[in-house]
Design an enzyme around this catalytic site. Structure first.
Site, PDB file in Angstrom:
ATOM      1  N   GLU A  76      23.564  49.209   6.287  1.00 41.93           N
ATOM      2  CA  GLU A  76      24.439  49.565   5.237  1.00 41.93           C
ATOM      3  C   GLU A  76      25.742  48.818   5.458  1.00 41.93           C
ATOM      4  O   GLU A  76      26.405  48.488   4.246  1.00 41.93           O
ATOM      5  CB  GLU A  76      24.602  51.048   5.523  1.00 41.93           C
ATOM      6  CG  GLU A  76      25.541  51.772   4.472  1.00 41.93           C
ATOM      7  CD  GLU A  76      24.733  52.045   3.057  1.00 41.93           C
ATOM      8  OE1 GLU A  76      23.508  51.623   2.987  1.00 41.93           O
ATOM      9  OE2 GLU A  76      25.431  52.719   2.374  1.00 41.93           O
ATOM     10  N   ASP A  77      26.404  48.642   6.561  1.00 43.62           N
ATOM     11  CA  ASP A  77      27.849  48.194   6.462  1.00 43.62           C
ATOM     12  C   ASP A  77      28.232  46.751   7.052  1.00 43.62           C
ATOM     13  O   ASP A  77      29.283  46.482   7.102  1.00 43.62           O
ATOM     14  CB  ASP A  77      28.441  49.326   7.407  1.00 43.62           C
ATOM     15  CG  ASP A  77      28.571  50.751   6.857  1.00 43.62           C
ATOM     16  OD1 ASP A  77      28.346  50.856   5.861  1.00 43.62           O
ATOM     17  OD2 ASP A  77      28.853  51.505   7.741  1.00 43.62           O
TER      18      ASP A  77
END
Ligand code: MN
Length: 709
Positions: A76-77
């Site tokens: 996600e990051d």
């Protein structure tokens, strides 16, 4: 602060050294991936996944879960993708991380509170490996523990989401320890003032309780020792949120809820549970109607225990829970307790779902013995292994449909009018056919068009009874309307031959005819004619006014074909069809054949099947195309060409340039030099067909173009 060495020390108490090494490697990768990122609290980002892995290690989860927890925010990051994780840590870890990322992307913020249950089910449905949920719960728990750094509005929103979505999820899975902590954290963030008031009240009350707790505990212990019952006795603190809920839901004051003394007694065997129960009932008098046997009848999530309430010294109520060590572990960890028991066994890969199923089977078995498996099925099975699929409408509502449902099923689930007029769907903003099977989490928009109608072919792919019955009903009504309208035209035409019309018939004649046919109304009679079940010519003869009884046989008989032809518009619908043997199109000379149950079938005059039917002249109807006949009519054409690479594309382009659609293509008679291509195309009429044929003849290497007879 919790460090990687602390995690490894915890993990090596129950995992193999090489597994612990893998967790260390995951920490290195995670630290590199999140390098430079900081949390709101100011600490390096990696401390968050590290803490999440720590929570799961306390639950003694397997090493793949811990590795996945360490990497749960990587996809996600950061720039590290699923493939990188798969290459370094294998399929299972990559799938868990990917699953957690997908759940993280699903944002509940904008959803209505009433949708929480469906949202939760949708999350479960999207999860193939239950460990995804366990990581997600641990992730949420750590985020809630560190919520203080967030702005107020964000805190409230996370708290509400926690109470609406994650708490019930933990409860379904029997994970009470996590559930209770999430509840207290959520309550504190959502209602800080109420939380503080209750906390203060507890602090004040605790002092004078201490003595009584000690006194009761000693008394119970002494009694059990006298009866030679080995057991652990512990005092229990009530959780803040459960105190609040009891006050709120039962309208009780703080002291009414809190001045209850709670104890838990854990023993070795089930048998001991009941003996301890008998013993404490001898010590203090039980409160009638308060005893609950959750060992014989476990709760829906597998919770087992004996509950009783006693009159203690000075009349204070005492709540006692009695259970085995094993039941206690299940009560705290729920589904996660399963990893704990099996941790010693060789950790066969791919067994995560199997373990979840085993847990489920165990709970199901308990429920079956207790005879209330229905509640269980409703609550647990649906959550874990759902037979439903959950999708979003454009307004953000969540719709629940059976697995395998299509866009048409959804359209009918929304409203029967939407089902009846739908023409296409947009799935995640891309156009898709109505037969598309829906998947969890998709955004579906149904596109309708005024005047659109259900297609009988939909019956081949819809799965819901609702869609099926609506389509059937619509088609039946439609077919009946169309049959009545065609029947009226056929009968009128026959009557004209006798210089009669439906309007000019005497009521007596119609009534007599209906009686003869055992029908109730003119509509029924017209429908039967339209469907070909009755011949218009015979019905017309029945309706001719009888001069007298014996003259009936001498009623006027029209010369065949003398009546005006029935005009064909092409829009008659399901009760009129065009024969596949000769494919008539407007402009062709045609004949109609009355086929029982199918209505009228139109053939070309030259069709070879027409000759066969000639021996039933009463079944043939004189028909003609109406000037304004409209529609798309399929017709077969044949092209002979000298074999030439790419010619098919040229022909296809030519046909569609001429505004005709290609329905199918066959290739035949292939030899070295010639190829014969057959096309089924749709045209409006003979003129249109002639234009298509002329254009095809103009293509180089096309030697012959014909319409197939
Ligand atoms: Mn996280």
């Amino acid at each position: 602060m919790f460090q990687i060495d602390d995690l490894c020390a915890l993990a090596q108490t129950y995992l193999q050294p090489e597994q612990v090494e893998e967790i260390r490697r995951a920490h290195e990768l995670g630290a590199k991936a999140h390098e430079g990122q900081v949390r709101r609290s100011g600490e390096a980002y990696i401390y968050h996944p590290l803490a999440v892995a720590g929570i799961l290690a306390e639950m003694r989860m397997d090493h793949q879960t811990l590795v996945a927890a360490m990497l749960h925010d990587v996809i996600e990051d950061t720039d590290y993708g699923k493939e990188r994780i798969r290459a370094e840590f294998g399929d299972e870890v990559a799938e868990i991380v990917d699953g957690v990322s997908k759940l993280t992307q699903m944002n509940f913020e904008s959803r209505a509170e009433a949708q929480a249950q469906n949202f939760r089910k949708m999350m479960m449905a999207m999860t193939h490996d239950i460990r995804v949920i366990l990581v997600k719960l641990a992730d949420r728990l750590h985020n809630m523990r560190t919520l203080g750094a967030m702005p107020l509005e964000k805190r409230r929103q996370k708290a509400r989401e926690t109470l609406d979505i994650y708490v019930p999820m933990a409860q379904r899975l029997g994970m009470n320890k996590i559930r209770l902590e999430l509840e207290d954290l959520g309550f504190a963030a959502l209602y800080p003032v109420r939380y503080r008031v209750i906390t203060e009240a507890i602090k004040k009350a605790r002092g004078h309780r201490k003595e009584i707790v000690k006194q009761i505990k000693t008394a119970i212990k002494r009694r059990l020792r006298q009866e030679k019952l080995a057991a652990k006795v512990a005092g229990r603190e009530k959780h803040i949120y459960s105190i609040y809920l009891k006050m709120k839901n039962k309208g009780l004051s703080f002291s009414e809820v809190y001045d209850v003394y709670a104890f838990r007694i854990t023993v070795e065997t089930v048998d001991m549970c009941y003996r301890v129960l008998g013993s404490v009932h001898n010590l203090y008098k039980p409160v009638p109607g308060k005893f609950k046997d959750y060992i014989a009848i476990p709760k829906a999530n597998g919770y087992q225990s004996l509950h009783t309430v006693l009159f203690g010294p000075y009349g204070v109520p005492i709540e006692v829970q009695i259970r085995t060590e094993e039941m206690d572990e299940v009560a705290e960890a729920g589904i996660a307790a399963h990893w704990l028991y099996k941790a010693d066994e060789s950790s066969a890969s791919g067994s995560a779902q199997k373990r979840a199923r085993e847990w489920l089977r165990g709970v199901l078995e308990m429920q079956r013995q207790a005879g209330n498996s229905e509640e269980f099925l409703e609550h647990v099975k649906i959550d874990l292994f759902p037979d439903e699929v959950y999708v979003f409408t454009p307004k953000g509502e969540i719709m629940e449909l059976p697995r395998g449902s299509t866009a048409v099923d959804l359209a009918y689930a929304i409203h029967s009018d939407i089902g009846n007029t739908c023409v296409a769907a947009r799935i995640n903003r891309r156009m898709a056919p109505l037969s598309s099977r829906l998947a969890n989490g998709q955004n579906i928009e149904i596109i309708t068009a005024p005047g659109a109608r259900p297609n009988p072919a939909w019956l081949n792919f819809v799965v819901t009874a609702r869609a099926r019955s609506h389509i059937r009903h619509f088609l039946k009504t439609l077919r009946s309307d169309e049959a009545i309208s065609l029947g009226r035209r056929m009968l009128s035409r026959e009557l004209e031959a006798f210089s009669l019309s439906l309007d000019r018939l005497g009521p007596g004649q119609l009534k007599q005819a209906l009686e003869t046919y055992h029908l109730d109304s003119l509509e029924d009679l017209l429908e039967e004619i339209g469907l070909g079940k009755r011949l218009g010519s015979l019905v017309a003869r029945q309706l001719i006014p009888a001069v007298s009884g014996k003259d009936k046989q001498r009623a006027p008989i029209p010369v065949h074909g003398a009546s005006a032809p029935l005009m064909i518009r092409g829009t008659e619908g399901m009760v009129l069809s065009f024969a596949k043997c000769c494919r008539p199109i407007p402009g062709d000379k045609i004949l109609g054949y009355v086929s029982a149950g199918r209505g009228l079938v139109i053939h070309r005059v030259g069709c070879k099947n027409v000759a066969d039917f000639r021996n039933q002249p009463e079944k043939w109807v004189n028909v003609e195309w109406e000037e304004s006949a409209e529609g798309e009519f399929p017709v077969r054409i044949q092209l002979e060409i000298t074999n030439q690479r790419g010619i098919l594309a040229t022909i296809a382009a030519t046909i569609s340039d001429a505004d005709a659609n290609i329905e199918d293509v066959q290739m035949a008679d292939r030899d070295d030099r010639y190829v014969s291509l057959g096309f089924t195309i749709t045209v409006h009429n003979r003129k249109h067909l002639a234009r298509v044929l002329r254009k095809c003849r103009g293509i180089p290497h096309v030697t012959r173009v014909t319409r197939v007879r």
